[in-house]
Design an enzyme around this catalytic site. Sequence first.
Site, PDB file in Angstrom:
ATOM      1  N   LYS A  13      64.593  37.285  22.973  1.00 23.41           N
ATOM      2  CA  LYS A  13      63.900  39.016  22.661  1.00 23.41           C
ATOM      3  C   LYS A  13      62.979  39.235  22.644  1.00 23.41           C
ATOM      4  O   LYS A  13      63.090  39.828  23.204  1.00 23.41           O
ATOM      5  CB  LYS A  13      65.373  39.020  21.967  1.00 23.41           C
ATOM      6  CG  LYS A  13      66.537  40.214  22.055  1.00 23.41           C
ATOM      7  CD  LYS A  13      67.645  40.223  21.080  1.00 23.41           C
ATOM      8  CE  LYS A  13      67.242  39.672  19.734  1.00 23.41           C
ATOM      9  NZ  LYS A  13      66.749  40.410  18.703  1.00 23.41           N
ATOM     10  N   ARG A  89      74.171  45.928  17.956  1.00 28.83           N
ATOM     11  CA  ARG A  89      74.009  44.612  17.532  1.00 28.83           C
ATOM     12  C   ARG A  89      75.833  44.442  17.098  1.00 28.83           C
ATOM     13  O   ARG A  89      76.326  43.553  17.516  1.00 28.83           O
ATOM     14  CB  ARG A  89      73.735  44.466  16.641  1.00 28.83           C
ATOM     15  CG  ARG A  89      73.188  42.779  16.424  1.00 28.83           C
ATOM     16  CD  ARG A  89      72.108  42.948  15.107  1.00 28.83           C
ATOM     17  NE  ARG A  89      71.823  41.800  15.613  1.00 28.83           N
ATOM     18  CZ  ARG A  89      70.147  41.143  15.463  1.00 28.83           C
ATOM     19  NH1 ARG A  89      69.459  41.594  15.862  1.00 28.83           N
ATOM     20  NH2 ARG A  89      69.905  39.409  14.935  1.00 28.83           N
ATOM     21  N   ARG A 132      59.418  33.067   8.945  1.00 27.68           N
ATOM     22  CA  ARG A 132      60.586  34.234   8.245  1.00 27.68           C
ATOM     23  C   ARG A 132      61.161  32.986   8.300  1.00 27.68           C
ATOM     24  O   ARG A 132      62.178  32.223   8.627  1.00 27.68           O
ATOM     25  CB  ARG A 132      61.305  34.352  10.234  1.00 27.68           C
ATOM     26  CG  ARG A 132      60.844  35.706  10.235  1.00 27.68           C
ATOM     27  CD  ARG A 132      61.226  36.413  11.774  1.00 27.68           C
ATOM     28  NE  ARG A 132      62.827  36.663  11.804  1.00 27.68           N
ATOM     29  CZ  ARG A 132      63.391  36.943  12.923  1.00 27.68           C
ATOM     30  NH1 ARG A 132      62.699  37.210  13.837  1.00 27.68           N
ATOM     31  NH2 ARG A 132      65.009  37.277  12.372  1.00 27.68           N
TER      32      ARG A 132
HETATM   33  P1  ADP Z   1      67.134  37.174  15.602  1.00 24.70           P
HETATM   34  O1  ADP Z   1      67.924  38.127  16.980  1.00 24.70           O
HETATM   35  O2  ADP Z   1      66.103  36.362  15.593  1.00 24.70           O
HETATM   36  O3  ADP Z   1      68.281  37.085  14.210  1.00 24.70           O
HETATM   37  P2  ADP Z   1      66.312  39.608  15.061  1.00 24.70           P
HETATM   38  O4  ADP Z   1      64.611  40.297  14.601  1.00 24.70           O
HETATM   39  O5  ADP Z   1      66.532  40.639  16.221  1.00 24.70           O
HETATM   40  O6  ADP Z   1      66.301  38.433  14.868  1.00 24.70           O
HETATM   41  O7  ADP Z   1      67.471  40.384  13.280  1.00 24.70           O
HETATM   42  C1  ADP Z   1      66.971  39.658  12.379  1.00 24.70           C
HETATM   43  C2  ADP Z   1      68.584  40.617  11.298  1.00 24.70           C
HETATM   44  O8  ADP Z   1      67.935  41.607  11.311  1.00 24.70           O
HETATM   45  C3  ADP Z   1      69.310  40.545  11.389  1.00 24.70           C
HETATM   46  O9  ADP Z   1      69.472  38.836  11.377  1.00 24.70           O
HETATM   47  C4  ADP Z   1      70.574  41.383  10.574  1.00 24.70           C
HETATM   48  O10 ADP Z   1      70.065  40.777   9.223  1.00 24.70           O
HETATM   49  C5  ADP Z   1      69.025  42.205  10.767  1.00 24.70           C
HETATM   50  N1  ADP Z   1      69.911  42.910  11.483  1.00 24.70           N
HETATM   51  C6  ADP Z   1      68.626  43.558  12.722  1.00 24.70           C
HETATM   52  N2  ADP Z   1      69.939  44.586  14.210  1.00 24.70           N
HETATM   53  C7  ADP Z   1      70.119  44.959  13.853  1.00 24.70           C
HETATM   54  C8  ADP Z   1      71.233  45.471  13.478  1.00 24.70           C
HETATM   55  N3  ADP Z   1      71.432  46.003  14.799  1.00 24.70           N
HETATM   56  N4  ADP Z   1      72.171  45.431  12.710  1.00 24.70           N
HETATM   57  C9  ADP Z   1      72.429  44.961  11.745  1.00 24.70           C
HETATM   58  N5  ADP Z   1      71.769  43.913  11.608  1.00 24.70           N
HETATM   59  C10 ADP Z   1      70.638  44.202  12.205  1.00 24.70           C
END
Ligand code: ADP
Length: 189
Positions: A13, A89, A132
């Site tokens: 993504k 999400r 990370r």
């Molecule tokens: P990945 O898709 O690899 O899990 P992201 O960088 O998109 O990585 O998200 C990392 C973390 O950030 C998630 O595990 C969550 O804790 C938080 N997060 C990101 N976007 C959202 C969202 N829209 N709603 C809730 N938590 C979020």
Amino acid sequence: MRVIMLAPPGAGKGTQGERISARYQVPHISSGEILREETARQTPLGKQLSGYLDRGDLVPDDLVLSIIKDRVIAAAREDGGYVLDGFPRTLEQAEAAAEIGREAHTSAQAVVYLDAPADVLIGRLMGRGENRADDSEAVARHRLEVYTDHTQPLVDYYAARGILVKIDAASPVDVVSQEIFSALDRLKD
Ligand code: ADP
């Protein structure tokens, strides 16, 4: 160009979001990056977020919305669109995003859904070497479960609205980009 990316952790993504942003000249808005920055700055809000991020749990919808909403509206109005990476999400977030879109006339035109088998995803997460904090195997597996429970339902939600573009994310990264571009280029005609 107004695009939402929907994908499990490890599907690419972030990489594809950057490439869409570069090709169509719209801001790449990564909710995960924004939340990690907030946490790194150790602001009161950041401290509230860090537990969720470390565990791989979702940050509560109201918090995410308060952080993301204005950026999405500003991008759509001032920068000609957006690529949303990681937001919405949950179904609640998707409904909130749709509401924002209706109010501001900035609804997404397409939802790019990157799909890949779980073993491919875990392999990529373990191999990406970004260090990370939430990429340990146990937390990565938990993030996949959270994805399946809370985010996967958005696939049906957007398919029902006729804007879902499904892409096989197990292909090499450049092939995935080409498939995304050809689908999005068609939208512009
Ligand atoms: P990945 O898709 O690899 O899990 P992201 O960088 O998109 O990585 O998200 C990392 C973390 O950030 C998630 O595990 C969550 O804790 C938080 N997060 C990101 N976007 C959202 C969202 N829209 N709603 C809730 N938590 C979020």
